[in-house]
Motif scaffolding. Structure first.
Motif, PDB file in Angstrom:
ATOM      1  N   HIS A  40       0.921  -1.169  -0.087  1.00  0.00           N
ATOM      2  CA  HIS A  40      -0.048  -0.107  -0.013  1.00  0.00           C
ATOM      3  C   HIS A  40       0.868   1.222  -0.370  1.00  0.00           C
ATOM      4  O   HIS A  40       0.462   2.355  -0.470  1.00  0.00           O
ATOM      5  CB  HIS A  40      -0.899  -0.017   1.169  1.00  0.00           C
ATOM      6  N   TYR A  99       1.900   1.571  -3.558  1.00  0.00           N
ATOM      7  CA  TYR A  99       0.905   2.322  -4.100  1.00  0.00           C
ATOM      8  C   TYR A  99       0.673   3.923  -4.003  1.00  0.00           C
ATOM      9  O   TYR A  99       0.645   4.541  -5.241  1.00  0.00           O
ATOM     10  CB  TYR A  99      -0.472   1.835  -3.699  1.00  0.00           C
ATOM     11  N   GLU A 115     -11.445  -3.421   0.720  1.00  0.00           N
ATOM     12  CA  GLU A 115     -10.062  -3.160   0.482  1.00  0.00           C
ATOM     13  C   GLU A 115     -10.171  -2.285  -0.897  1.00  0.00           C
ATOM     14  O   GLU A 115      -9.685  -1.307  -0.898  1.00  0.00           O
ATOM     15  CB  GLU A 115      -9.008  -4.321   0.229  1.00  0.00           C
ATOM     16  N   LEU A 173      -8.791   1.597  -1.168  1.00  0.00           N
ATOM     17  CA  LEU A 173      -7.942   2.194  -2.086  1.00  0.00           C
ATOM     18  C   LEU A 173      -8.578   3.264  -2.903  1.00  0.00           C
ATOM     19  O   LEU A 173      -7.914   4.142  -3.108  1.00  0.00           O
ATOM     20  CB  LEU A 173      -7.393   0.873  -2.889  1.00  0.00           C
TER      21      LEU A 173
END
Length: 292
Positions: free
Chosen positions: A53, A56, A84, A88
């Motif tokens: 993450h 990301y 999730e 995101l």
């Protein structure tokens, strides 16, 4: 920004597997100079499933920084967990990206109603435009045209990346949705035929290494000049096919390195380097396409 040649960007990595900022900047400059319509990061080609993450966030931040408004940025936020995927998607609401690509949930194989509820929840969590992503060969899950039609009624679900390679899907979906719902090919080899049937562009692996050619192909197709578009496509067809002789993005990362677009073709396990046999085939395809 959601039509034409949209590159499904590789995630460049250094020798130890860390994201390579220098190569990322080079790639973005290459696409800005080549006429690529938009950059999709964190898709299948970007090795999304192996990124943390934190990575990301770094990829979004750096891609926006390096593009500096020259090329719109779309981010893949789909996972097989609805919670999730919602998290995101919310994370990038005010980041500067122009939209999200959301893949059908892989492995758990939901019903069509489960798919509808999954994407509905994601769309409700964000004001960003949402593009559905259907790639059954990767996910084991196929979102049917009737379900796409239901989802198209949700305001910020604006289109679908159809990577089935099934050209009949174009007309099947078009018959059920409004004219402003975007159909994008997710299969380079059939993308031109997809556009001739009414698709608005392609989210392309080939564009990683043939950005100008894919951009021009899409411009010609949009103008209805399929004679010249097919001339471009004929030259690129061996590349469309050989970039998938081993699991994506193994061949295209090697090709990017061969063209000097990235410094290494490092992949993260479980992906491994292109085989010697694969190297010969991909090198020949790059040569035949007048890229190498």
């Amino acid at each position: 920004m959601f039509t034409g040649s949209i590159v499904a960007l590789v995630t460049p990595m250094d020798e130890i597997g860390a994201i390579d900022r220098i190569s990322l900047k080079k790639l973005i400059n290459y696409h800005s100079d080549s006429g690529t319509s938009a950059i999709l990061i964190m898709g299948t080609t970007g090795e999304t499933s192996t990124l943390t993450h934190e990575e990301y966030g770094d990829m979004v931040k750096w891609t926006l920084e390096f593009s500096n408004g020259r090329v719109p940025v779309i981010v893949g936020t789909g996972t097989n967990s609805t919670a999730e995927a919602v998290s995101l998607t919310r994370r990038f609401n005010d980041s500067g990206v122009v939209g999200c690509l959301s893949v059908t949930p892989y492995y758990n194989r939901p019903s069509q109603e489960g798919l509808y509820q999954h994407f509905k929840a994601i769309a409700a969590s964000s004001d960003l435009p949402q593009i559905l992503y259907n790639v059954p060969t990767r996910t084991g899950c196929d979102i049917l045209p009737s379900t796409v039609a239901r989802l198209a009624e949700i305001k910020n679900i604006i289109g679908i990346k159809e990577a089935t390679g099934n050209l009949s899907r174009v007309s099947q979906i078009q018959e059920l949705v409004n004219a402003d719902f975007l159909l994008l090919s997710g299969d380079d080899a059939s993308a031109l035929d997809f556009m001739q049937l009414g698709g608005k562009g392609v989210i392309s692996v080939t564009a990683n290494v043939a950005a100008k050619e894919m951009a021009q192909l899409c411009v010609l197709a949009a103008a209805g000049n399929y004679v010249d578009a097919r001339r471009f496509n004929k030259r690129l067809m061996p590349l469309h096919k050989t970039l998938f002789i081993e699991s994506n993005p193994i061949p295209v990362k090697w090709a990017c390195k061969a063209l000097g677009l990235i410094m290494t073709d490092t992949l993260r396990l479980p992906m491994t380097s292109l085989t010697e046999a694969g190297i010969c085939v991909v090198r020949q395809a790059l040569t035949d396409a007048c890229l190498l």
